[in-house]
Design a protein around this motif. Structure first.
Motif, PDB file in Angstrom:
ATOM      1  N   GLY A 134       0.787  -1.227   0.000  1.00  0.00           N
ATOM      2  CA  GLY A 134       0.000   0.000   0.000  1.00  0.00           C
ATOM      3  C   GLY A 134       0.815   1.271   0.000  1.00  0.00           C
ATOM      4  N   GLU A 135       2.093   1.202   0.365  1.00  0.00           N
ATOM      5  CA  GLU A 135       2.924   2.405   0.341  1.00  0.00           C
ATOM      6  C   GLU A 135       3.213   2.820  -1.097  1.00  0.00           C
ATOM      7  N   TRP A 136       3.178   4.108  -1.319  1.00  0.00           N
ATOM      8  CA  TRP A 136       3.407   4.641  -2.663  1.00  0.00           C
ATOM      9  C   TRP A 136       4.889   4.639  -3.008  1.00  0.00           C
ATOM     10  N   ILE A 137       5.158   4.407  -4.280  1.00  0.00           N
ATOM     11  CA  ILE A 137       6.493   4.560  -4.836  1.00  0.00           C
ATOM     12  C   ILE A 137       6.483   5.838  -5.661  1.00  0.00           C
ATOM     13  N   THR A 138       7.293   6.796  -5.241  1.00  0.00           N
ATOM     14  CA  THR A 138       7.351   8.086  -5.933  1.00  0.00           C
ATOM     15  C   THR A 138       8.809   8.434  -6.196  1.00  0.00           C
ATOM     16  N   GLY A 139       9.016   9.658  -6.678  1.00  0.00           N
ATOM     17  CA  GLY A 139      10.370  10.080  -7.047  1.00  0.00           C
ATOM     18  C   GLY A 139      10.580   9.851  -8.523  1.00  0.00           C
ATOM     19  N   GLY A 140      11.700   9.229  -8.862  1.00  0.00           N
ATOM     20  CA  GLY A 140      11.939   8.859 -10.250  1.00  0.00           C
ATOM     21  C   GLY A 140      12.955   9.709 -10.966  1.00  0.00           C
ATOM     22  N   ASP A 141      12.458  10.770 -11.622  1.00  0.00           N
ATOM     23  CA  ASP A 141      13.300  11.607 -12.491  1.00  0.00           C
ATOM     24  C   ASP A 141      13.828  10.830 -13.693  1.00  0.00           C
ATOM     25  N   TRP A 142      13.020   9.919 -14.219  1.00  0.00           N
ATOM     26  CA  TRP A 142      13.448   9.173 -15.397  1.00  0.00           C
ATOM     27  C   TRP A 142      13.485  10.093 -16.623  1.00  0.00           C
ATOM     28  N   ARG A 164       1.849  -4.810  -5.090  1.00  0.00           N
ATOM     29  CA  ARG A 164       1.287  -4.402  -3.801  1.00  0.00           C
ATOM     30  C   ARG A 164       1.338  -2.899  -3.560  1.00  0.00           C
ATOM     31  N   ASN A 165       1.913  -2.168  -4.509  1.00  0.00           N
ATOM     32  CA  ASN A 165       2.171  -0.749  -4.258  1.00  0.00           C
ATOM     33  C   ASN A 165       1.776   0.113  -5.446  1.00  0.00           C
ATOM     34  N   PRO A 166       1.032   1.196  -5.211  1.00  0.00           N
ATOM     35  CA  PRO A 166       0.800   2.163  -6.293  1.00  0.00           C
ATOM     36  C   PRO A 166       2.087   2.911  -6.614  1.00  0.00           C
ATOM     37  N   VAL A 167       2.250   3.270  -7.885  1.00  0.00           N
ATOM     38  CA  VAL A 167       3.476   3.916  -8.358  1.00  0.00           C
ATOM     39  C   VAL A 167       3.121   5.166  -9.144  1.00  0.00           C
TER      40      VAL A 167
END
Length: 331
Positions: A134-142, A164-167
């Protein structure tokens, strides 16, 4: 005399070479100072660009010159530092940052130098393994321009490694991001969702969203990402400050600042933790609330101040959202 942007660091800001020595009074030349730094000093004065030492009293550079002259300012309370082979320069001021957002990104997944789609997927997979469901995956800068002859990323690339995680990971310019299927569901973006004004939902040949959202199309996903807690925000501030100090950045303009980030900066300032001076620009849509705040409390001080508002008037080249008179050749 010129103020230091960052009196707690070796990187000094605002001095103008030997001019300061010439204009200082005789009494000031004899007065002991708080700090003297010896080294190869770049003054910023084109007529005499190099010096050997800098003298600092409180938050001001009071003298720049040769070692012998500056040594006369050393007293019992003076802290003397040697830069060794390092160079002493004015502190850098970055006039366009997303400062606290960058602090959050330092704790997120780093995709900036992912040179292939496979590397992007592998990094997201490794990062997902460290999170709770359930924890979000954010950041990136691709940056898809690092991938020759490769199309924009697709949610199918990352769905299998993030069950299991929204991105939602942003392109480096912030004008485009990639969401996985879980994030699209939370934002209620489907094939029937219309492109919002000022935004584009990238779709495949069948009309299904690919997960890539441009400019205002990112808003529904951003709206469902939970607002960080005070603890998380304070940690992001600390990370951003440490990063800035490590690069010699002594002042920043922080643009598009949401209110919870401004609150975190105020908390850091109140506990004396700011080591970078921050000029805040809130979103243009918040101008009335900010005007009321400034009217009631003022604009702040030299360490943290409200400097203005920021609005978007166009997109970016890399995300192909900037307005051209002719079509993009590569899109």
């Amino acid at each position: 005399m010129f103020r230091l942007l960052h009196p707690r660091r070796l990187l000094l800001a605002g001095f103008a070479g030997v001019i300061l020595c010439r204009t200082a009074s005789a009494s000031m030349q004899q007065q002991a100072v708080d700090l003297v730094v010896y080294g190869r000093v770049w003054t910023g004065d084109s007529t005499q660009p190099w010096a050997q030492a800098v003298a600092v009293e409180k938050d001001r550079v009071v003298a720049v010159g040769d070692s012998a002259t500056i040594s006369r300012r050393v007293g019992p309370r003076t802290r003397a530092l040697g830069a060794g082979r390092g160079m002493v320069v004015p502190g850098f001021i970055d006039s366009h940052t997303h400062f606290i957002y960058g602090g959050f990104q330092l704790a997120g997944v780093d995709l900036r130098d992912a040179n292939t789609p496979a590397e992007l997927v592998a990094r997201i997979k490794r990062f997902a393994a460290t999170l709770r469901p359930g924890e979000w995956i954010t950041g990136g800068d691709w940056d898809h321009e690092r991938w020759p002859d490769t199309p924009l990323p697709h949610r199918s690339w990352i769905d299998s490694v993030t069950p299991r995680n929204p991105v939602f990971v942003s392109r480096l310019d912030g004008h485009m991001g990639l969401a996985n299927s879980a994030a699209l569901r939370l934002a209620r973006i489907t094939r029937s969702t219309q492109d919002p004004p000022g935004g584009t939902i990238v779709r495949d040949r069948d009309g299904e969203p690919t997960g890539v959202l441009k400019d205002e199309a990112q808003t529904p996903v951003l709206a469902v990402i939970p607002t960080p807690s005070e603890r998380q925000s304070d940690s992001a501030v600390s990370r951003a400050l440490r990063w800035a100090a490590s690069k010699g950045v002594t002042g920043v303009a922080d643009v598009s600042v949401p209110w919870f980030e401004l609150a975190a900066l105020k908390r850091a300032h109140a506990r004396g933790a700011l080591t970078t001076r921050v000029s805040v620009y809130v979103p243009l849509s918040e101008w009335r609330r900010m005007a009321d705040t400034v009217r009631a409390n003022g604009v702040g001080d030299e360490w943290l101040r409200v400097a203005g508002v920021k609005g978007y008037v166009d997109g970016s080249l890399g995300s192909t959202t900037a307005l051209f008179y002719g079509p993009y050749n590569d899109a």
